[in-house]
Design a protein around this motif. Sequence first.
Motif, PDB file in Angstrom:
ATOM      1  N   GLY A  64     -10.939  15.494   4.964  1.00 56.86           N
ATOM      2  CA  GLY A  64     -10.362  16.146   6.129  1.00 56.86           C
ATOM      3  C   GLY A  64      -9.189  15.428   6.770  1.00 56.86           C
ATOM      4  O   GLY A  64      -8.757  15.804   7.863  1.00 56.86           O
ATOM      5  N   PHE A  65      -8.660  14.414   6.116  1.00 57.98           N
ATOM      6  CA  PHE A  65      -7.457  13.764   6.633  1.00 57.98           C
ATOM      7  C   PHE A  65      -6.259  14.689   6.440  1.00 57.98           C
ATOM      8  O   PHE A  65      -6.148  15.371   5.419  1.00 57.98           O
ATOM      9  CB  PHE A  65      -7.180  12.461   5.876  1.00 57.98           C
ATOM     10  N   GLN A  66      -5.372  14.684   7.431  1.00 57.05           N
ATOM     11  CA  GLN A  66      -4.127  15.437   7.363  1.00 57.05           C
ATOM     12  C   GLN A  66      -2.963  14.463   7.432  1.00 57.05           C
ATOM     13  O   GLN A  66      -2.993  13.532   8.238  1.00 57.05           O
ATOM     14  CB  GLN A  66      -4.030  16.424   8.534  1.00 57.05           C
ATOM     15  N   GLN A  67      -1.948  14.700   6.605  1.00 63.72           N
ATOM     16  CA  GLN A  67      -0.780  13.825   6.664  1.00 63.72           C
ATOM     17  C   GLN A  67      -0.044  14.064   7.977  1.00 63.72           C
ATOM     18  O   GLN A  67       0.196  15.206   8.369  1.00 63.72           O
ATOM     19  CB  GLN A  67       0.154  14.084   5.485  1.00 63.72           C
ATOM     20  N   ILE A  68       0.290  12.980   8.655  1.00 62.17           N
ATOM     21  CA  ILE A  68       0.977  13.094   9.940  1.00 62.17           C
ATOM     22  C   ILE A  68       2.379  12.479   9.925  1.00 62.17           C
ATOM     23  O   ILE A  68       3.108  12.596  10.900  1.00 62.17           O
ATOM     24  CB  ILE A  68       0.144  12.471  11.080  1.00 62.17           C
ATOM     25  N   GLY A  69       2.746  11.840   8.830  1.00 62.82           N
ATOM     26  CA  GLY A  69       4.086  11.278   8.743  1.00 62.82           C
ATOM     27  C   GLY A  69       4.231  10.341   7.566  1.00 62.82           C
ATOM     28  O   GLY A  69       3.258  10.009   6.887  1.00 62.82           O
ATOM     29  N   VAL A  70       5.473   9.928   7.343  1.00 64.51           N
ATOM     30  CA  VAL A  70       5.780   8.989   6.268  1.00 64.51           C
ATOM     31  C   VAL A  70       6.738   7.938   6.811  1.00 64.51           C
ATOM     32  O   VAL A  70       7.757   8.275   7.416  1.00 64.51           O
ATOM     33  CB  VAL A  70       6.429   9.698   5.055  1.00 64.51           C
ATOM     34  N   TYR A  71       6.376   6.692   6.602  1.00 66.12           N
ATOM     35  CA  TYR A  71       7.298   5.592   6.860  1.00 66.12           C
ATOM     36  C   TYR A  71       8.068   5.400   5.553  1.00 66.12           C
ATOM     37  O   TYR A  71       7.491   4.995   4.546  1.00 66.12           O
ATOM     38  CB  TYR A  71       6.576   4.302   7.208  1.00 66.12           C
ATOM     39  N   GLU A  72       9.354   5.702   5.569  1.00 64.36           N
ATOM     40  CA  GLU A  72      10.147   5.629   4.348  1.00 64.36           C
ATOM     41  C   GLU A  72      10.629   4.206   4.101  1.00 64.36           C
ATOM     42  O   GLU A  72      11.115   3.534   5.013  1.00 64.36           O
ATOM     43  CB  GLU A  72      11.320   6.592   4.426  1.00 64.36           C
ATOM     44  N   GLU A  73      10.471   3.767   2.858  1.00 65.04           N
ATOM     45  CA  GLU A  73      10.927   2.451   2.408  1.00 65.04           C
ATOM     46  C   GLU A  73      10.538   1.344   3.395  1.00 65.04           C
ATOM     47  O   GLU A  73      11.318   0.457   3.694  1.00 65.04           O
ATOM     48  CB  GLU A  73      12.438   2.466   2.150  1.00 65.04           C
ATOM     49  N   VAL A  74       9.307   1.375   3.848  1.00 62.37           N
ATOM     50  CA  VAL A  74       8.830   0.459   4.883  1.00 62.37           C
ATOM     51  C   VAL A  74       8.446  -0.911   4.334  1.00 62.37           C
ATOM     52  O   VAL A  74       8.428  -1.889   5.072  1.00 62.37           O
ATOM     53  CB  VAL A  74       7.664   1.097   5.670  1.00 62.37           C
ATOM     54  N   GLY A  75       8.152  -0.985   3.047  1.00 58.83           N
ATOM     55  CA  GLY A  75       7.767  -2.262   2.457  1.00 58.83           C
ATOM     56  C   GLY A  75       8.449  -2.470   1.120  1.00 58.83           C
ATOM     57  O   GLY A  75       8.719  -1.510   0.400  1.00 58.83           O
ATOM     58  N   ARG A  76       8.728  -3.737   0.810  1.00 60.24           N
ATOM     59  CA  ARG A  76       9.334  -4.047  -0.484  1.00 60.24           C
ATOM     60  C   ARG A  76       8.387  -4.956  -1.261  1.00 60.24           C
ATOM     61  O   ARG A  76       7.970  -6.008  -0.777  1.00 60.24           O
ATOM     62  CB  ARG A  76      10.682  -4.742  -0.303  1.00 60.24           C
ATOM     63  N   LYS A  77       8.077  -4.508  -2.462  1.00 56.24           N
ATOM     64  CA  LYS A  77       7.196  -5.270  -3.337  1.00 56.24           C
ATOM     65  C   LYS A  77       7.629  -5.019  -4.776  1.00 56.24           C
ATOM     66  O   LYS A  77       8.008  -3.893  -5.115  1.00 56.24           O
ATOM     67  CB  LYS A  77       5.741  -4.835  -3.115  1.00 56.24           C
TER      68      LYS A  77
END
Length: 173
Positions: A145-158
Amino acid sequence: MPDHMNVQVSPGSEADLDVLTDIYNHFICETPITFDVTPITPDERRPWLLSHSEDGPHRLLVARLPGQSGRILGYATSSPFRPKAAYATSVETSVYLAPDVGGRGIGTLLYKQLFEVLADEDVHRAYAGVTLPNEASIRLHRRFGFQQIGVYEEVGRKFGTYDDVAWYEKRLT
């Protein structure tokens, strides 16, 4: 490997720390799923383990095979969402499985039991961050039942690339 019907789920304990650390270190070293970049020792991981109790909103549940081997297959947690007091009724949830047990329903079993124990707690919302792409994690979270609420774009580099993290929310009350 047995299916999830033969798996036992119980609160995590100090005796589980080495194996839980090994599972997490796999994701540090081999995947972008966690943004930690340096493997950790059990001693470094101990405060995390101790921050989860057998009651209350911050739980650690461990899935293991029955019997003497009791092999740990994975774990699920509900952890503080943010440190400020007003966030106390929100948790961040996650599931980590041993690399060879995905796709057998163990993540589903862990989340099912985690949300059952959280049902009696003062938890209003659950949040989960999913490093993209990760279709298995997205399916698991949507199943609950989780709903997507947003995206942090390119937030981490690995591993030399930037990764996005999708944020999911589940209403518990």
